[in-house]
Design an enzyme around this catalytic site. Structure first.
Site, PDB file in Angstrom:
ATOM      1  N   HIS A 108       0.854  -1.185   0.000  1.00 41.26           N
ATOM      2  CA  HIS A 108       0.000   0.000   0.000  1.00 41.26           C
ATOM      3  C   HIS A 108       0.893   1.238   0.000  1.00 41.26           C
ATOM      4  CE1 HIS A 108      -3.572   2.384   0.726  1.00 41.26           C
ATOM      5  NE2 HIS A 108      -2.929   3.015   1.695  1.00 41.26           N
ATOM      6  N   ASP A 140      -6.330  -9.260   5.229  1.00 43.15           N
ATOM      7  CA  ASP A 140      -7.420  -9.837   6.020  1.00 43.15           C
ATOM      8  C   ASP A 140      -8.751  -9.375   5.421  1.00 43.15           C
ATOM      9  OD1 ASP A 140      -7.820  -7.211   6.905  1.00 43.15           O
ATOM     10  OD2 ASP A 140      -7.127  -7.591   8.945  1.00 43.15           O
ATOM     11  N   ASP A 144      -7.100  -2.762   3.867  1.00 42.26           N
ATOM     12  CA  ASP A 144      -5.777  -2.314   4.322  1.00 42.26           C
ATOM     13  C   ASP A 144      -5.648  -2.356   5.842  1.00 42.26           C
ATOM     14  OD1 ASP A 144      -5.237  -1.881   1.617  1.00 42.26           O
ATOM     15  OD2 ASP A 144      -5.802   0.224   1.716  1.00 42.26           O
TER      16      ASP A 144
END
Length: 190
Positions: A108, A140, A144
């Site tokens: 990210h 997950d 993010d």
């Protein structure tokens, strides 16, 4: 044993290119065994072809659950030890995470948990931060929100635009992603 990596892309594939090159080095801890995308026109697929790496496309469907199941099946065909989201601009669903949770990482362009979502660079600039950067994390169910594996800072310059800052972050992001994949690959066969 070399760690088998499947890389998911949506665009040009510059992160993918770094992984392809590093994985092809003699003695590399990992090998990119397939590249997948939801877009048949993603240039990352061309990069895979040039590198002699198989690729697959799972077009986005209105039925997200069905798309998730198809993406999971297409990825599983390549028996990955690790899956890397490298500019893959879609959120996977429960089927994918159930199959590959704990083995699926993403990068990210911001220092999470600050500035999650699709506009991390723009949001960081709008907030007036003096330092941004990149984060590699375990994916997950959230956006993010996964466990942070590594981060690297990039100074924000007074004259930065979204494009200039993002480009400098990408340079650092490529290096950090290769480093993290290498470390995870080493751990996978200890």
């Amino acid at each position: 044993m070399v760690c088998r990596v499947v890389v998911l892309v949506s665009g040009t594939g510059t992160l993918l290119q770094s992984l392809l090159e590093a994985g092809a080095e003699p003695g590399a801890e990992f090998l990119v065994v397939a590249v997948g995308s939801e877009r048949a026109d993603a240039f990352g697929l061309e990069r895979a072809k040039r590198a002699g790496v198989p690729s697959f496309v799972v077009p986005m469907l209105t039925d997200r659950a069905e798309w998730d199941r198809r993406l999971t099946a297409a990825t599983a065909e390549h028996h990955p030890d690790l899956i890397v989201s490298a500019g893959f601009m879609k959120l996977v669903g429960p089927a994918f995470l159930a199959r590959f949770g704990g083995r699926f990482i993403n990068s990210h362009p911001a220092l999470l948990p600050s500035f999650p979502g699709m506009h991390g660079v723009r949001d960081a600039l709008a907030a007036g931060v003096k330092v941004s950067g990149t984060t590699i994390f375990m994916v997950d169910e959230g956006v993010d929100t996964g466990r942070i594996l590594a981060q690297r800072a990039v100074d924000v310059r007074p004259d930065d635009t979204e494009a200039t800052l993002h480009e400098r972050i990408k340079v650092v992001e490529r290096e950090l992603l290769v480093q993290v994949v290498t470390e995870l690959a080493k751990e996978s066969h200890v």
